[in-house]
Design a protein around this motif. Structure first.
Motif, PDB file in Angstrom:
ATOM      1  N   ASN A   1       0.813  -1.218   0.000  1.00 41.58           N
ATOM      2  CA  ASN A   1       0.000   0.000   0.000  1.00 41.58           C
ATOM      3  C   ASN A   1       0.847   1.268   0.000  1.00 41.58           C
ATOM      4  O   ASN A   1       0.365   2.345  -0.335  1.00 41.58           O
ATOM      5  CB  ASN A   1      -0.972  -0.036   1.185  1.00 41.58           C
ATOM      6  N   MET A   2       2.109   1.123   0.350  1.00 39.95           N
ATOM      7  CA  MET A   2       3.027   2.256   0.297  1.00 39.95           C
ATOM      8  C   MET A   2       3.396   2.574  -1.157  1.00 39.95           C
ATOM      9  O   MET A   2       3.518   3.716  -1.549  1.00 39.95           O
ATOM     10  CB  MET A   2       4.271   1.821   1.072  1.00 39.95           C
TER      11      MET A   2
ATOM     12  N   ARG B   1      -1.489   2.893  -9.371  1.00 38.90           N
ATOM     13  CA  ARG B   1      -0.272   2.100  -9.566  1.00 38.90           C
ATOM     14  C   ARG B   1      -0.445   0.709  -8.961  1.00 38.90           C
ATOM     15  O   ARG B   1      -1.090   0.524  -7.933  1.00 38.90           O
ATOM     16  CB  ARG B   1       0.931   2.845  -8.978  1.00 38.90           C
ATOM     17  N   ARG B   2       0.117  -0.277  -9.658  1.00 37.76           N
ATOM     18  CA  ARG B   2      -0.159  -1.664  -9.278  1.00 37.76           C
ATOM     19  C   ARG B   2       1.116  -2.470  -9.019  1.00 37.76           C
ATOM     20  O   ARG B   2       2.177  -2.140  -9.526  1.00 37.76           O
ATOM     21  CB  ARG B   2      -0.959  -2.331 -10.394  1.00 37.76           C
ATOM     22  N   ILE B   3       0.926  -3.526  -8.267  1.00 41.86           N
ATOM     23  CA  ILE B   3       2.047  -4.422  -7.947  1.00 41.86           C
ATOM     24  C   ILE B   3       2.011  -5.575  -8.959  1.00 41.86           C
ATOM     25  O   ILE B   3       1.002  -6.270  -9.070  1.00 41.86           O
ATOM     26  CB  ILE B   3       1.913  -5.014  -6.518  1.00 41.86           C
ATOM     27  N   GLN B   4       3.124  -5.753  -9.645  1.00 41.06           N
ATOM     28  CA  GLN B   4       3.205  -6.814 -10.655  1.00 41.06           C
ATOM     29  C   GLN B   4       3.767  -8.094 -10.012  1.00 41.06           C
ATOM     30  O   GLN B   4       4.806  -8.046  -9.350  1.00 41.06           O
ATOM     31  CB  GLN B   4       4.118  -6.288 -11.762  1.00 41.06           C
ATOM     32  N   LEU B   5       3.051  -9.205 -10.203  1.00 39.30           N
ATOM     33  CA  LEU B   5       3.516 -10.499  -9.671  1.00 39.30           C
ATOM     34  C   LEU B   5       4.029 -11.321 -10.861  1.00 39.30           C
ATOM     35  O   LEU B   5       3.224 -11.932 -11.577  1.00 39.30           O
ATOM     36  CB  LEU B   5       2.359 -11.233  -8.970  1.00 39.30           C
ATOM     37  N   PRO B   6       5.336 -11.327 -11.093  1.00 35.15           N
ATOM     38  CA  PRO B   6       5.836 -11.959 -12.321  1.00 35.15           C
ATOM     39  C   PRO B   6       5.704 -13.477 -12.341  1.00 35.15           C
ATOM     40  O   PRO B   6       5.761 -14.082 -13.390  1.00 35.15           O
ATOM     41  CB  PRO B   6       7.314 -11.561 -12.353  1.00 35.15           C
TER      42      PRO B   6
ATOM     43  N   ALA C   1      -6.422  -0.301  -2.272  1.00 34.01           N
ATOM     44  CA  ALA C   1      -7.042  -0.033  -3.579  1.00 34.01           C
ATOM     45  C   ALA C   1      -7.577  -1.340  -4.158  1.00 34.01           C
ATOM     46  O   ALA C   1      -7.060  -2.422  -3.849  1.00 34.01           O
ATOM     47  CB  ALA C   1      -5.998   0.556  -4.519  1.00 34.01           C
ATOM     48  N   GLU C   2      -8.599  -1.210  -5.018  1.00 34.31           N
ATOM     49  CA  GLU C   2      -9.104  -2.401  -5.720  1.00 34.31           C
ATOM     50  C   GLU C   2      -8.070  -2.827  -6.761  1.00 34.31           C
ATOM     51  O   GLU C   2      -7.311  -2.002  -7.259  1.00 34.31           O
ATOM     52  CB  GLU C   2     -10.411  -2.060  -6.461  1.00 34.31           C
ATOM     53  N   ASP C   3      -8.093  -4.085  -7.124  1.00 29.08           N
ATOM     54  CA  ASP C   3      -7.261  -4.605  -8.213  1.00 29.08           C
ATOM     55  C   ASP C   3      -5.805  -4.147  -8.119  1.00 29.08           C
ATOM     56  O   ASP C   3      -5.251  -3.612  -9.074  1.00 29.08           O
ATOM     57  CB  ASP C   3      -7.818  -4.136  -9.577  1.00 29.08           C
ATOM     58  N   LEU C   4      -5.225  -4.359  -6.959  1.00 32.92           N
ATOM     59  CA  LEU C   4      -3.853  -3.867  -6.764  1.00 32.92           C
ATOM     60  C   LEU C   4      -2.823  -4.694  -7.540  1.00 32.92           C
ATOM     61  O   LEU C   4      -1.746  -4.213  -7.857  1.00 32.92           O
ATOM     62  CB  LEU C   4      -3.527  -3.885  -5.267  1.00 32.92           C
ATOM     63  N   PHE C   5      -3.173  -5.961  -7.831  1.00 32.48           N
ATOM     64  CA  PHE C   5      -2.157  -6.853  -8.409  1.00 32.48           C
ATOM     65  C   PHE C   5      -2.394  -7.144  -9.885  1.00 32.48           C
ATOM     66  O   PHE C   5      -3.540  -7.168 -10.343  1.00 32.48           O
ATOM     67  CB  PHE C   5      -2.144  -8.181  -7.633  1.00 32.48           C
ATOM     68  N   VAL C   6      -1.289  -7.343 -10.588  1.00 30.47           N
ATOM     69  CA  VAL C   6      -1.369  -7.784 -11.982  1.00 30.47           C
ATOM     70  C   VAL C   6      -0.444  -8.995 -12.117  1.00 30.47           C
ATOM     71  O   VAL C   6       0.684  -8.967 -11.618  1.00 30.47           O
ATOM     72  CB  VAL C   6      -0.763  -6.757 -12.982  1.00 30.47           C
ATOM     73  N   ALA C   7      -0.928 -10.019 -12.809  1.00 27.83           N
ATOM     74  CA  ALA C   7      -0.075 -11.187 -13.059  1.00 27.83           C
ATOM     75  C   ALA C   7      -0.413 -11.770 -14.415  1.00 27.83           C
ATOM     76  O   ALA C   7      -1.564 -11.723 -14.855  1.00 27.83           O
ATOM     77  CB  ALA C   7      -0.316 -12.241 -11.977  1.00 27.83           C
ATOM     78  N   GLY C   8       0.622 -12.298 -15.077  1.00 26.80           N
ATOM     79  CA  GLY C   8       0.397 -12.975 -16.356  1.00 26.80           C
ATOM     80  C   GLY C   8       0.714 -14.459 -16.194  1.00 26.80           C
ATOM     81  O   GLY C   8       1.177 -14.897 -15.143  1.00 26.80           O
TER      82      GLY C   8
ATOM     83  N   SER D   1      -7.600 -25.884  -2.626  1.00 28.67           N
ATOM     84  CA  SER D   1      -7.850 -25.803  -4.065  1.00 28.67           C
ATOM     85  C   SER D   1      -6.912 -24.764  -4.686  1.00 28.67           C
ATOM     86  O   SER D   1      -6.735 -23.669  -4.145  1.00 28.67           O
ATOM     87  CB  SER D   1      -9.312 -25.411  -4.295  1.00 28.67           C
ATOM     88  N   GLY D   2      -6.350 -25.095  -5.825  1.00 27.04           N
ATOM     89  CA  GLY D   2      -5.351 -24.229  -6.448  1.00 27.04           C
ATOM     90  C   GLY D   2      -5.887 -22.907  -6.968  1.00 27.04           C
ATOM     91  O   GLY D   2      -5.129 -21.957  -7.148  1.00 27.04           O
ATOM     92  N   HIS D   3      -7.210 -22.815  -7.181  1.00 33.14           N
ATOM     93  CA  HIS D   3      -7.733 -21.609  -7.836  1.00 33.14           C
ATOM     94  C   HIS D   3      -7.525 -20.344  -7.010  1.00 33.14           C
ATOM     95  O   HIS D   3      -7.591 -19.247  -7.521  1.00 33.14           O
ATOM     96  CB  HIS D   3      -9.221 -21.786  -8.176  1.00 33.14           C
ATOM     97  N   TYR D   4      -7.258 -20.509  -5.695  1.00 34.57           N
ATOM     98  CA  TYR D   4      -7.039 -19.339  -4.838  1.00 34.57           C
ATOM     99  C   TYR D   4      -5.733 -18.609  -5.154  1.00 34.57           C
ATOM    100  O   TYR D   4      -5.534 -17.473  -4.736  1.00 34.57           O
ATOM    101  CB  TYR D   4      -6.937 -19.772  -3.372  1.00 34.57           C
ATOM    102  N   PHE D   5      -4.811 -19.302  -5.827  1.00 37.12           N
ATOM    103  CA  PHE D   5      -3.436 -18.794  -5.866  1.00 37.12           C
ATOM    104  C   PHE D   5      -3.081 -18.019  -7.138  1.00 37.12           C
ATOM    105  O   PHE D   5      -1.950 -18.071  -7.598  1.00 37.12           O
ATOM    106  CB  PHE D   5      -2.442 -19.952  -5.673  1.00 37.12           C
ATOM    107  N   PHE D   6      -4.074 -17.325  -7.681  1.00 39.98           N
ATOM    108  CA  PHE D   6      -3.781 -16.565  -8.897  1.00 39.98           C
ATOM    109  C   PHE D   6      -4.137 -15.087  -8.721  1.00 39.98           C
ATOM    110  O   PHE D   6      -4.857 -14.517  -9.537  1.00 39.98           O
ATOM    111  CB  PHE D   6      -4.524 -17.179 -10.092  1.00 39.98           C
ATOM    112  N   PRO D   7      -3.618 -14.442  -7.641  1.00 37.62           N
ATOM    113  CA  PRO D   7      -3.955 -13.027  -7.463  1.00 37.62           C
ATOM    114  C   PRO D   7      -3.507 -12.228  -8.685  1.00 37.62           C
ATOM    115  O   PRO D   7      -2.406 -12.450  -9.199  1.00 37.62           O
ATOM    116  CB  PRO D   7      -3.170 -12.610  -6.209  1.00 37.62           C
ATOM    117  N   GLY D   8      -4.365 -11.362  -9.164  1.00 33.67           N
ATOM    118  CA  GLY D   8      -3.981 -10.460 -10.264  1.00 33.67           C
ATOM    119  C   GLY D   8      -4.128 -11.067 -11.647  1.00 33.67           C
ATOM    120  O   GLY D   8      -3.923 -10.383 -12.639  1.00 33.67           O
ATOM    121  N   MET D   9      -4.467 -12.362 -11.728  1.00 34.02           N
ATOM    122  CA  MET D   9      -4.594 -12.957 -13.066  1.00 34.02           C
ATOM    123  C   MET D   9      -6.077 -13.123 -13.401  1.00 34.02           C
ATOM    124  O   MET D   9      -6.734 -14.046 -12.908  1.00 34.02           O
ATOM    125  CB  MET D   9      -3.897 -14.317 -13.143  1.00 34.02           C
ATOM    126  N   ASN D  10      -6.579 -12.198 -14.221  1.00 29.67           N
ATOM    127  CA  ASN D  10      -8.014 -12.244 -14.508  1.00 29.67           C
ATOM    128  C   ASN D  10      -8.352 -13.089 -15.729  1.00 29.67           C
ATOM    129  O   ASN D  10      -9.480 -13.491 -15.914  1.00 29.67           O
ATOM    130  CB  ASN D  10      -8.566 -10.822 -14.688  1.00 29.67           C
TER     131      ASN D  10
END
Ligand SMILES: Cc1ncc(COP(=O)(O)O)c(C=O)c1O
Length: 417
Positions: free
Chosen positions: A117-118, A129-134, A148-155, A370-379
């Motif tokens: 959040n900083m 601004r967002r945190i990228q999870l590579p 903030a909403e949708d703080l994370f982005v992941a591919g 369940s594995g589906h929990y572990f995809f923060p930021g991947m829509n």
């Protein structure tokens, strides 16, 4: 009750809360549940003995005991401890650190909340601004931590198929897009849930990208380097001015003492300790007192390498063997277990979702995640997100054997074999 946006966000449905509740309720309802879902560190008798003796010495010394229970440390944590730790890291790895590069927090989870959040969220120019999870899949504990909403982005990662039943994720750098809205990178190394350990090359590439764009690279070393070193592959401890390395005493065996350690530039450390002062005045003094001797004589590293890591590795090898025996030629694969305390299983073209499989296993008395929990930021849609399970392998052999046998039975039924 009328709530602010913050109040609403942090009291509404959170993945980690519902997961923890569900696991907790299932255990409370059934004493015989086989728990292969948690992230609690193992209770290793030799390690507990060491901490018990240390605690006894503290209790026997009036000065130490008073500090242990009766004194607020400064917001960044005990400075003598931070100095010793900086000296140890310099001695062992040549990192150019002083106590001003280190601060302590109430567990590393709190450090991530402050850091995310900083850096992430709306900045003074109105940019979001967002945190990228590579490296996805990534730690579920990040998911709901943004104000903030949708703080994370992941591919998506690349998948290397090593053999019929083993695969490994790699960072797909073409999915790591950096722009003016990218606030920071964050990777857990080893990764919870997969046990992946980013290679030195991947870390160096991420760090040079971070430097190039002048953003921090946050490395979550909760299971990693240099302690507790739950790593079964070659990997070098890594820090430089652009890196924010977050360590923890939890997986060393002290989760109840809530001690996180942030190692970063002086600017970042002063910001984090400023937020800590506002939110909690001072960090816990107990954790650093318990390990201060071990930092002074480097034995925190030998404890990790000689006792903790081999203990986990032995359990891992057993669980791996049982998996191969039980799942045989079914269409399953396991992420190459390079670290942490989990097996990440992938059931290809699973006829039901991983959540449904989790429910079926729960009915049979086995708790996994369940594995589906572990995809923060991947829509984006990706069938893989619903085909995986996280299984903790740290229980005794009989329990692991029983749990994996039931998993195999349920999976075999699903594939009609
Ligand atoms: C990858 C990872 N990071 C951070 C944490 C937070 O740990 P703690 O707050 O106990 O330091 C955990 C806890 O399980 C974790 O798995």
């Amino acid at each position: 009750m009328k709530l602010s946006k913050f109040g609403e966000k942090f009291t509404s449905h959170s993945g980690i809360l519902s997961l923890m509740d569900d696991l907790g309720n299932a255990l409370a309802d059934n004493d015989h549940m086989i728990m292969m879902g948690g992230g609690n560190p193992a209770h290793i008798p030799e390690v507990e003995d060491i901490f018990q003796q240390r605690l006894q010495r503290i209790v026997d010394s009036q000065t130490e005991f008073t500090r242990f229970i009766g004194t607020y440390d400064p917001p960044a944590g005990d400075q003598a401890f931070c100095r010793e730790l900086a000296a140890m890291l310099k001695r062992r790895f040549g990192w150019n650190l002083t106590e001003r590069n280190i601060c302590l927090t109430h567990g590393s989870q709190t450090a991530f909340f402050m850091l995310f959040n900083m850096f992430g969220g709306e900045d003074s120019n109105g940019r979001n601004r967002r945190i990228q999870l590579p490296m996805a899949p990534e730690y579920i504990g990040y998911t709901d931590s943004g104000i903030a909403e949708d703080l994370f982005v992941a591919g998506k990662p690349d998948i290397e198929e090593i053999d019929a039943h083993t695969f490994k994720y790699h960072v797909n750098f073409s999915n790591v897009t950096v722009n003016e809205n990218t606030a920071a990178f964050c990777v857990s190394r080893p990764t919870n849930p997969t046990g992946n350990v980013l290679t030195d090359q991947e870390i160096e590439t991420l760090d040079s990208l971070a430097k190039h764009h002048d953003i921090p690279l946050i490395i979550d070393g909760a299971y990693g380097l240099p302690f507790p070193e739950l790593i079964f592959t070659d990997a070098t401890p890594y820090w430089d001015e652009h890196v924010i390395l977050c360590l923890s005493l939890s997986k060393l065996g002290l989760p109840a003492l809530r001690t996180g350690i942030v190692i970063a530039s002086e600017e970042v450390i002063s910001a984090v300790s400023g937020i800590s002062a506002i939110t909690s005045l001072a960090p816990n003094s107990a954790g650093c007192m318990m390990v201060s001797d071990m930092v002074r004589d480097d034995s925190i590293i030998s404890l990790s390498q000689k006792i903790i890591r081999p203990w986990y590795e032995e359990r891992l090898r057993f669980a791996q063997q049982v998996l191969h025996d039980q799942l045989g030629s079914l269409p399953w694969a396991m992420h190459k277990p390079e670290g942490a305390m989990f097996l990440w299983l992938w059931f290809k073209d699973l006829p039901v979702s991983s959540l449904e499989l989790y429910e079926r296993l729960k009915k049979r008395g086995v708790l996994v995640v369940s594995g589906h929990y572990f995809f923060p930021g991947m829509n984006e849609e990706w069938p893989h997100k619903n085909e995986c399970l996280r299984v903790t392998y740290t229980r005794d052999q009989a329990t692991v054997q029983k749990g994996i046998t039931i998993i195999a039975e349920e999976v075999r039924k699903l594939y009609g074999q």
